[in-house]
Design a protein around this motif. Structure first.
Motif, PDB file in Angstrom:
ATOM      1  N   HIS D 121       0.690  -1.218  -0.065  1.00 16.33           N
ATOM      2  CA  HIS D 121      -0.149   0.069  -0.067  1.00 16.33           C
ATOM      3  C   HIS D 121       0.729   1.412  -0.008  1.00 16.33           C
ATOM      4  CE1 HIS D 121      -4.415   1.059   1.134  1.00 16.33           C
ATOM      5  NE2 HIS D 121      -3.851   1.704  -0.015  1.00 16.33           N
ATOM      6  N   GLN D 144     -11.230   4.517   0.040  1.00 16.92           N
ATOM      7  CA  GLN D 144     -10.275   3.673   0.583  1.00 16.92           C
ATOM      8  C   GLN D 144     -11.035   2.493   0.995  1.00 16.92           C
ATOM      9  OE1 GLN D 144      -7.765   4.830   3.583  1.00 16.92           O
ATOM     10  NE2 GLN D 144      -6.363   3.169   3.366  1.00 16.92           N
ATOM     11  N   ASP D 146     -10.325  -0.777   3.209  1.00 13.48           N
ATOM     12  CA  ASP D 146      -9.164  -0.987   4.146  1.00 13.48           C
ATOM     13  C   ASP D 146      -9.468  -1.587   5.559  1.00 13.48           C
ATOM     14  OD1 ASP D 146      -6.495  -1.334   4.707  1.00 13.48           O
ATOM     15  OD2 ASP D 146      -5.778   0.312   3.933  1.00 13.48           O
ATOM     16  N   ASP D 150      -3.824   3.319   7.819  1.00 17.32           N
ATOM     17  CA  ASP D 150      -2.562   3.876   7.028  1.00 17.32           C
ATOM     18  C   ASP D 150      -2.226   5.267   7.364  1.00 17.32           C
ATOM     19  OD1 ASP D 150      -2.694   1.191   5.759  1.00 17.32           O
ATOM     20  OD2 ASP D 150      -3.444   1.895   3.981  1.00 17.32           O
ATOM     21  N   ASN D 161       4.043   0.581   3.763  1.00 15.59           N
ATOM     22  CA  ASN D 161       2.604   0.468   3.462  1.00 15.59           C
ATOM     23  C   ASN D 161       1.596   0.921   4.765  1.00 15.59           C
ATOM     24  OD1 ASN D 161       3.440  -1.713   5.176  1.00 15.59           O
ATOM     25  ND2 ASN D 161       2.145  -3.179   4.109  1.00 15.59           N
ATOM     26  N   ASP D 238      -7.454  -1.842  -0.580  1.00 14.29           N
ATOM     27  CA  ASP D 238      -6.419  -2.956   0.154  1.00 14.29           C
ATOM     28  C   ASP D 238      -7.262  -4.137   0.322  1.00 14.29           C
ATOM     29  OD1 ASP D 238      -4.876  -4.195   1.830  1.00 14.29           O
ATOM     30  OD2 ASP D 238      -4.257  -2.454   2.909  1.00 14.29           O
TER      31      ASP D 238
END
Ligand SMILES: [Ca+2]
Ligand SMILES: [Ca+2]
Ligand SMILES: [Ca+2]
Ligand SMILES: [Ca+2]
Ligand SMILES: [Ca+2]
Ligand SMILES: [Ca+2]
Ligand SMILES: [Ca+2]
Ligand SMILES: [Ca+2]
Ligand SMILES: [Ca+2]
Ligand SMILES: [Ca+2]
Ligand SMILES: [Ca+2]
Ligand SMILES: [Ca+2]
Lengths: 315, 315, 315, 315, 315, 315
Positions: D121, D144, D146, D150, D161, D238
């Motif tokens: 990522h 996103q 995920d 992040d 990442n 992700d």
């Protein structure tokens, strides 16, 4: 229903006693096998209880004909008497059942070679005690293929798979000097066990030395020595003697162990000797085995290699 | 050494009693956990003895912060007292040790929620008996998440993982009507066990019905009913309640079971209830788990979901 | 030897015809199953030939009692007639054998529900043709659970597992409008097959739509429509209708498919309908299955869910 | 060579620029994809560098026709420009290459939707920076999917990442309030990251809330909000947002995550929105995937679901 | 584009005919390979059809330089003509295609060594028949590395992988005495096949004997004998000759087989002999292979070991 | 707390410096080990960073007693100083840390044999440079067990695991002629690297030649030659020297490599030599290892075999 001239798979050759009538079952058998589905007595978590079933299922992948020795195992008659009854929470009772079963078996099938399949190594103590009951006045020797001594103290945790040889010695069933352990290697035995082996006079030959002298030669020499001292020899084959690359399906697989071709040779050689009168295959855990079952197949081949020795013995 | 403002992994949060001095260990703890490394009492071959170690190793993959509920578990203090001592061949002695350990634990840490990790389901009988010894005059209820009744007859094979609920009822430790079993499904219970459940008044709600009424609602209703009748509720979580796609790592994985999000919700809901005073997680076999350890991670999450309930309870 | 009051595993419930005498075999059976160990006709490499054996081995993991519906399958009598004889290099001959076997079976056991287990989907064309021979004057409808249409052109590669529905339509065995395919999804059907489905009037309901309307409702509606047009309904269950997370053991596993609880519900609903008179389970490849056999267990559960419908039908 | 009326697999549909002459390559493409084979910047050991190759190999298992939406992706033209050149020990140089490549790509193929496949990522920071260079005066928003924020601090270990969103905010490329992170859950984010999200105004919606409001509705609402504030929306997917049962093939698989059908719906919904102008798929590690490749197939399906949205957008 | 001085991977060395123009393709090639993606003719379920693709993908893991023999394979020119066209349900037609393809290949590339990759062992009969058509007046001998005789009766199930040698003998293509089978072992051949071997004069040397005399010596002696009697020698390499620890990826893996270093030596030795004029590699099933692909890599190495012999032959 | 007379597992024998006070840590140690958790510098995706942790976890499966040599490793004192600090995106900084750490270690523990565990092979250049800094006026020789030369050009991708030996030669740390690479084989080295080896005078002995002369003899001879020219010898053990059947857990496993018993013998022989003063074990990837961890166990055994040599050296 198998005809001599026809091809035969092992599952067609070995007869289940449950499918025979009393008369058929009562005839002479060259070998008689029983399953011992126990692994509760194993120190570490083990699925060795599952080998009897896997073993029988593997039969159909093998012919009775041994191409290497040019012998057809159907020259032998073999009967499968099924599994010993186990109790789920009373391990000592299960052990007693195993001893009684082997005693009963060797008494009932007195001219047959008894073979025990499956279970953790604790059962060897029970099997040999049961055998001794059948032949109380005879001296028994042991030929062991193993990565371990199996000489742990019974006072610690009772009759686990770490203790069978010590169990047999301390109970007076066998003498330490009448044990030959072949194939040990590496860092898998505590020094106290080496001490114990020396104290009891247990003979051991590491794999490194086996390879120096030759597998066949080493086994022959051990049997020769034993044969001079005992009346009957019991062969116990702990599958963890094999290298982890060949036998992942054991509770404690190790690098640096035997190759299967060496073990097959060793067991075949034992099968040839007239005083080798019983055998077991222990500590094979099908739940840890690879997808294509290398260890289950190897265990089955060990049995057949032994049978080949028996068949050659008759010639 | 963990500071409030800093990020914290579960392995940094839960304290091992072996690393604490007497004074530190003796302080108040919100929860106290112990491992129970036994699976010899399992009917089928099981590695549930290995979960305590896998559980502790999995901690570092989890933060203490629960994003869904916006609560940080470090509001709770948790101590790990290590594993109960097991005997390798005397199962009843191991069982006695478990009972004694849980009794001792709940006596010594009387204000803490005790949690038992690992082992096969047989141990729940021992754990609840030990708990009962600590509170002999109180009525205990059981909330069970399971695919099975665990009402087999003890006369058959003793206290296996098929028997804990019956064991508790027949020993008078609990009343059948004070058991709620949630999540059963499919073809995995013999009719005699259904009979037994009815005879003893054990309450059970199949997964199909759970889904009709809602997981949270079903658990709340069960707890509400129990709370009207008992003083303390014991939560037992048999990981085989989960579907085989989510939890391959149990001795008897089945299709048609719970999803992990359902189980997390259920356990969290139980954690919220003031009368739920103890918990165990059983029948998780890391040796059968997938390579990326879905079941070990799910079991760890179950523990943390329960802790989340506890933390919310304080608010 | 099974007594009504005793617990019963599926392997104790289903009778093998090989273990019955003529009189026993000739009695009325509610359902009769046969194995079809073929996968040579699969487009991609497949071990679907191995499912009959895996299926039978899985039985002992299931009780006859369905807890969800509170019905005991032993109210039904089921006989297993063994596997159809296959030829190793003449696929069309094997196909002929399958057709003949199903015709013979449905004639000999005329009051029984026939079930075919194993094989790739090509065999459904043979099975339905054999069934049609038994009831030449009746209209047959098909309820299909599948990720695919199975409407490929036979001219390309003959009767593969991509062709059975087209095979049946073009041979006049069934009408396209009497086919309901439920559960298709994603990017796994070529547009020419969609064209073909439309041209032949094949009904199809994607999984997305199934979920919008409910699994049970969708299946009931399809059966209701079919029942108004046909005399008998054949249920064909291609295990690849399941999501790859639930059923890795199929030749072409895909994400975005059904969950097992949905398929069990669907099949159970079909089992309830009085016009559903035959069933098969195809394209289950045990060689690709996970270590703990999620797909084999799911396939076995599908069979039992269908049986549950049958048992409920009698009430 | 693909003809409209013919069936088409994805590998026949997507054109490799290496097999085109200059004129063909220079035509208008609806979408353009590049591979980013890097995982050295991953915090934990990762094989995300291998996904571009696995992705391309998976194409032949998918048709271009989407049965659910009844749309054929061949209405779109897609070109694969190959992989970005990586350096084996200079991670920042590799990152620079990624930024330059995405800038070059979006400049050269200015009317096309660019898609980046593979890598950990960390690369999203580079991709969005490259995109920003192409549209320096436009505001970019991020959608996103995920399990993680992040938002780790770049000062700790540079652009790993764990950092891309923070990297983009702190570099002024995007505003925190223009980020929507959907699907987070459980115990997988440190509280400092939640703090950071709040401080920067990053919007996040946990999976539990997503399910309460509906996947489609949640994504539509997020896009609607974003569309009111930004010129272009970048979709970053992700793969660890998925549940471990559906996607074992990610560096940090977790229980309690999204199902694939939810992610496909989410991505499809994003694909429909006219302001969503770029996409990446990251953190898919084929080396950890199951034998039948559930995660690789899911990642490929994610791409195709997005393409379906694009195709529908044109209608 | 490969320059002599530069390093070269096998995938850069072997040329695909599809990427060459007519003139390039028509030049002299030292060796020409074709893929045979069939396993429908295998007795047991097999994915040997998948080896051609796996083989080509494995190339990039191998350099052209053989360090042991200090020879660079680029001294040889090799072209890959792609796969033979298979029919999905007409096995005999597929077989005919194989025969025709090999005949066509050996006619068109008359100065080249033809190599067939993939498929089950049934195809060797077709390949040798096709070769014989090219050289109708020449005597062909066979050097076979195998665990099995492959002498089953064609009347039973037609031309399966159990029959190719018998097929060739009974069709008069070769003489039994001109077959040398090397590496057989254990319990994997029925006695009727041994009878058949003796009757037809097929020469066989078990692995045990091979090891006694040396691998190289045994192969040299067999080739020497054959060379005195035949014009051309065909080398057929059934990968199941290898031990299960080295090659799990075959339909019938066995313990007690060859090690890879022995097979590489054997094949290299064969490659050196001037009369060895064709080769195949069969019964390698990538679907059963281990995760890191030991069998696919071994099969690829076998090909390169043979090429090394060819390259040395020129010196 | 370990008493001489008691059994000892390796985890009880090796002391962690974190559990010692300053005085204890400062005593003389025969060997000192550190972990190097890096694999970002590997050319292909690798999890070699995970070996230090796996290595330490494997200790409890090994006793300190070596049965083959009848020596107890507790005669040696060994301390584990933990892992070198790594940076996640600055590989050169991580490399600098490794060099500094090894220099610091060998200075602080000047009478101890330093051992580095884990990481990809790039680190050997750093370790030897660090060692050289400690002994700037001494000549260092290298004994390498590897399938590869590791002589790639640093200009291409910097200090990857393909370059350490060239790195050391070109930086003047060692002379090419003072390198012995033992165990190379097959098609895994580009000809340019062979050229490079010849140009720099690097000595190499292929496995085939090793087997001809004997493993022990070959290593002794190499050490003897080196000992005549250098002051200290560094042993570097790349686990990919092993055959894929024994060691699947390396980034580039190959058939035709060493057996574990050969490597153990080789390493033990090196351990015996008085000039061998440091060692590393690299390129062992636990994430690719088999379920029962053959490679992790083999790597641990390699360490213990080396220790055995050290212990014997003292006698
Ligand atoms: Ca033993
Ligand atoms: Ca042992
Ligand atoms: Ca239970
Ligand atoms: Ca249960
Ligand atoms: Ca189908
Ligand atoms: Ca299908
Ligand atoms: Ca992320
Ligand atoms: Ca993530
Ligand atoms: Ca063959
Ligand atoms: Ca063969
Ligand atoms: Ca190296
Ligand atoms: Ca190497």
């Amino acid at each position: 229903k198998a005809v001599w001239g026809q091809d035969l798979k092992v599952n067609e050759w070995i007869q289940s006693i449950h499918h025979l009538n009393e008369e058929e079952g009562g005839k002479h058998w060259d070998a008689v096998m029983m399953g011992v589905p126990i692994s509760r007595s194993s120190i570490s978590a083990s699925g060795a209880s599952e080998f009897p079933e896997s073993f029988r299922r593997a039969w159909k992948g093998f012919n009775t004909y041994n191409l290497d020795e040019e012998v057809d195992l159907r020259e032998l008659s073999v009967v499968d008497v099924g599994d010993v009854k186990m109790h789920f929470t009373d391990i000592l009772l299960s052990h007693q059942n195993i001893k009684d079963a082997f005693h009963g078996l060797t008494k009932e099938f007195s001219g047959s070679i008894p073979v025990s399949i499956g279970g953790d190594h604790s059962i060897t103590a029970m099997l040999v005690k049961g055998w001794k009951e059948t032949y109380p006045n005879e001296e028994i020797g042991i030929l062991q293929f193993d990565t371990h001594f199996d000489l742990r103290d019974l006072k610690d945790h009772g009759p686990t798979n770490g203790t069978p040889i010590r169990n047999l010695i301390e109970s007076g069933t066998i003498k330490g000097e009448n044990v030959f352990n072949i194939g040990l290697h590496g860092f898998f035995n505590a020094p106290s066990l080496v001490e114990c082996a020396k104290e009891y006079g247990v003979n051991y030959i590491t794999l490194k030395k086996v390879r120096k002298n030759g597998v066949k030669e080493t086994v022959e020499q051990a049997l020769h020595t034993l044969a001079g001292k005992v009346d009957r020899i019991y062969l116990t084959c702990d599958m963890d003697v094999l290298d982890i690359a060949y036998a992942p399906g054991v509770p404690a697989s190790t690098p640096g162990g035997m190759r299967t071709d060496e073990l097959f040779e060793a067991v075949y050689t034992a099968g040839l000797h007239p005083k080798v009168g019983a055998m077991d295959i222990v500590c094979l855990d099908p739940m840890r085995d690879g997808v294509v079952q290398p260890t289950v197949k190897a265990g089955t081949h060990v049995f057949l290699s032994f049978m080949t020795g028996l068949a050659m013995r008759k010639k």
